[in-house]
Design an enzyme around this catalytic site. Structure first.
Site, PDB file in Angstrom:
ATOM      1  N   ARG A 186       3.208 -48.010  -4.818  1.00  9.03           N
ATOM      2  CA  ARG A 186       4.497 -47.328  -4.998  1.00  9.03           C
ATOM      3  C   ARG A 186       5.417 -48.094  -5.946  1.00  9.03           C
ATOM      4  NH1 ARG A 186       6.910 -47.136   0.571  1.00  9.03           N
ATOM      5  NH2 ARG A 186       5.759 -49.078   0.670  1.00  9.03           N
ATOM      6  N   ASN A 199       4.509 -43.136   0.619  1.00 13.45           N
ATOM      7  CA  ASN A 199       3.253 -43.161   1.355  1.00 13.45           C
ATOM      8  C   ASN A 199       3.183 -41.935   2.243  1.00 13.45           C
ATOM      9  OD1 ASN A 199       2.312 -45.588   0.316  1.00 13.45           O
ATOM     10  ND2 ASN A 199       3.112 -46.800   1.998  1.00 13.45           N
TER      11      ASN A 199
END
Length: 91
Positions: free
Chosen positions: A19, A37
């Site tokens: 990320r 996520n």
């Protein structure tokens, strides 16, 4: 022309800095959107921007950061969101 995409990245993509690396790459390319996520172990992304930077971002997603192992990238068109100017990590 601005396009928007919903993306799901599958593989070893959680717990490897995916990320944060995706946000850094998107910011470098001037793209807007978010990354998070997913409970199933994948990473979800919404991204919008111009064609060329998006193509570069899609290529990067297929590799990911060094500790990741991307098995598949699934893209579907998304609706452009007005006023979206940054790329964030959401939870």
């Amino acid at each position: 022309m601005i396009q928007a995409w919903k993306i799901r990245v599958l593989g070893r993509v959680q717990g490897v800095g995916f990320r944060y690396s995706a946000r850094r790459e998107a910011e470098r390319l001037g793209l807007a959107g978010w990354v998070r996520n997913s409970p199933d172990g994948s990473v979800e992304i919404f991204v919008q921007g111009d064609d060329n930077p998006l193509d570069i971002f899609f290529s990067w997603l297929n590799r990911g950061p060094s500790y990741s192992h991307v098995r598949e990238v699934v893209k579907s068109p998304g609706g452009v969101q007005s006023g979206l100017s940054s790329f964030d990590i959401t939870f």
